[in-house]
Design a protein around this motif. Structure first.
Motif, PDB file in Angstrom:
ATOM      1  N   TRP A 107      -3.459  -1.038 -11.858  1.00  0.00           N
ATOM      2  CA  TRP A 107      -2.243   0.379 -12.334  1.00  0.00           C
ATOM      3  C   TRP A 107      -1.400   0.058 -13.717  1.00  0.00           C
ATOM      4  N   GLU A 111      -2.582   3.599 -14.155  1.00  0.00           N
ATOM      5  CA  GLU A 111      -0.707   4.643 -13.983  1.00  0.00           C
ATOM      6  C   GLU A 111      -0.851   5.443 -15.110  1.00  0.00           C
ATOM      7  N   THR A 169      -6.078  12.925  -4.188  1.00  0.00           N
ATOM      8  CA  THR A 169      -5.166  12.376  -3.929  1.00  0.00           C
ATOM      9  C   THR A 169      -4.251  12.653  -5.037  1.00  0.00           C
ATOM     10  N   ILE A 173       0.387  10.678  -5.163  1.00  0.00           N
ATOM     11  CA  ILE A 173       0.670   9.982  -6.417  1.00  0.00           C
ATOM     12  C   ILE A 173       1.405  10.411  -8.284  1.00  0.00           C
ATOM     13  N   MET A 185       7.650   6.263  -3.013  1.00  0.00           N
ATOM     14  CA  MET A 185       6.557   5.451  -3.147  1.00  0.00           C
ATOM     15  C   MET A 185       5.868   5.207  -1.980  1.00  0.00           C
ATOM     16  N   ILE A 189       2.888   6.912   0.296  1.00  0.00           N
ATOM     17  CA  ILE A 189       1.944   5.831   1.443  1.00  0.00           C
ATOM     18  C   ILE A 189       1.771   6.202   3.240  1.00  0.00           C
ATOM     19  N   LEU A 192      -0.527   9.667   2.292  1.00  0.00           N
ATOM     20  CA  LEU A 192      -2.393   9.110   1.769  1.00  0.00           C
ATOM     21  C   LEU A 192      -3.056   8.644   2.198  1.00  0.00           C
ATOM     22  N   VAL A 222      -4.213   1.218   1.856  1.00  0.00           N
ATOM     23  CA  VAL A 222      -2.804   2.404   1.500  1.00  0.00           C
ATOM     24  C   VAL A 222      -2.312   1.553   0.179  1.00  0.00           C
ATOM     25  N   ARG A 223      -1.402   0.808   1.839  1.00  0.00           N
ATOM     26  CA  ARG A 223       0.098   0.036   1.124  1.00  0.00           C
ATOM     27  C   ARG A 223      -0.455  -1.139   0.876  1.00  0.00           C
ATOM     28  N   MET A 226      -1.356   0.301  -2.963  1.00  0.00           N
ATOM     29  CA  MET A 226       0.362   1.073  -3.962  1.00  0.00           C
ATOM     30  C   MET A 226       0.986   0.376  -3.785  1.00  0.00           C
ATOM     31  N   THR A 227       1.412  -0.940  -2.999  1.00  0.00           N
ATOM     32  CA  THR A 227       2.513  -1.885  -3.315  1.00  0.00           C
ATOM     33  C   THR A 227       2.249  -3.027  -4.590  1.00  0.00           C
ATOM     34  N   ARG A 229       1.447  -1.309  -7.605  1.00  0.00           N
ATOM     35  CA  ARG A 229       2.035  -1.509  -8.286  1.00  0.00           C
ATOM     36  C   ARG A 229       3.465  -1.377  -8.633  1.00  0.00           C
TER      37      ARG A 229
END
Length: 244
Positions: A107, A111, A169, A173, A185, A189, A192, A222-223, A226-227, A229
């Protein structure tokens, strides 16, 4: 002091190391080429001998990450006891583990690619990943066709579809980044996770497999990615040490 002469490949790797460290600690946007050049202790002319631009430097980093990821799945590719479906799922599972383990660093570095002005660069980096992994996917799919595991007719096309999943995707995002809130977010999630389930079903159908045969994701995957970040944005410590 005598001038230190280094092998060109060693010098190139050192430039990538310095760039990676600066991008991780300062961010891609804030770290300038002059910062990289100063950290490496070389002239601008020497830098441009290896990289034409800052974008080219980032693409080279992406290619290095792809090579490292490839090294991480080599045991799966070389395991003679795996059938094609197990090999494909093993490859996807290792990819998930690597993404979770490197998520904060990823990330911090990438990003910026999800901003609209960087869509072209995002495409270039995906091309680098595709160049590394598509031939492996094609080989696995061909083996599966030969032994009857897969029922499809275009191994190259299937590999291309798998590699395009990441591109598909992008908008989800990017919208989460544009919103910037935890709620945005969380929406991303959920979207996604739904999209990953769709891709799994699609790939099962394309390969002629029963639903549930291919596992692109897993509960919480996925969580977790993504988390990362959120943790990075909140000030999670990142190690700038170059990956090898």
């Amino acid at each position: 002091m005598p001038r230190v002469i280094k092998h060109p490949e060693l010098r190139r790797e050192e430039l990538l190391d310095h760039a990676q460290a600066l991008f991780l600690t300062q961010g891609y946007d804030k770290a300038s080429l002059n910062d990289v050049i100063a950290a490496a202790g070389i002239s601008k002319g020497a830098f441009y001998h290896y990289f034409a631009s800052k974008d080219a430097l980032l693409v080279a980093l992406a290619e290095r990450f792809a090579r490292q990821a490839l090294a991480g799945v080599q045991d799966i590719l070389d395991d003679p006891d795996l059938d094609p479906l197990s090999r494909l799922n093993g490859l996807l599972a290792q990819s998930r583990r690597a993404k979770i383990e490197t998520a904060p660093e990823a990330w911090a570095l990438f990003e910026t690619l999800f901003r609209p002005e960087n869509l072209v660069l995002f495409h270039r980096i995906n091309l680098a990943a595709s160049a590394s992994f598509s031939p492996l996917l094609v080989k696995i799919i061909r083996q599966g066709i030969e032994d009857g595991t897969f029922r499809t007719f275009d191994p190259e096309g299937v590999a291309d579809i798998v590699m395009q999943f990441g591109m598909a995707t992008h908008d989800i995002i990017a919208k989460a980044f544009a919103g910037g809130t935890d709620a945005d977010m969380d929406v991303a999630i959920e979207a996604l996770e739904t999209r990953v389930r769709l891709y799994e079903i699609a790939l099962d159908r394309i390969l002629g497999l029963p639903d549930g045969s291919i596992r692109i994701g897993e509960p919480g995957y996925v969580r977790a990615v993504m988390t990362a970040r959120r943790r990075t944005s909140a000030g999670t410590a990142l190690s700038p040490a170059p990956a090898r």
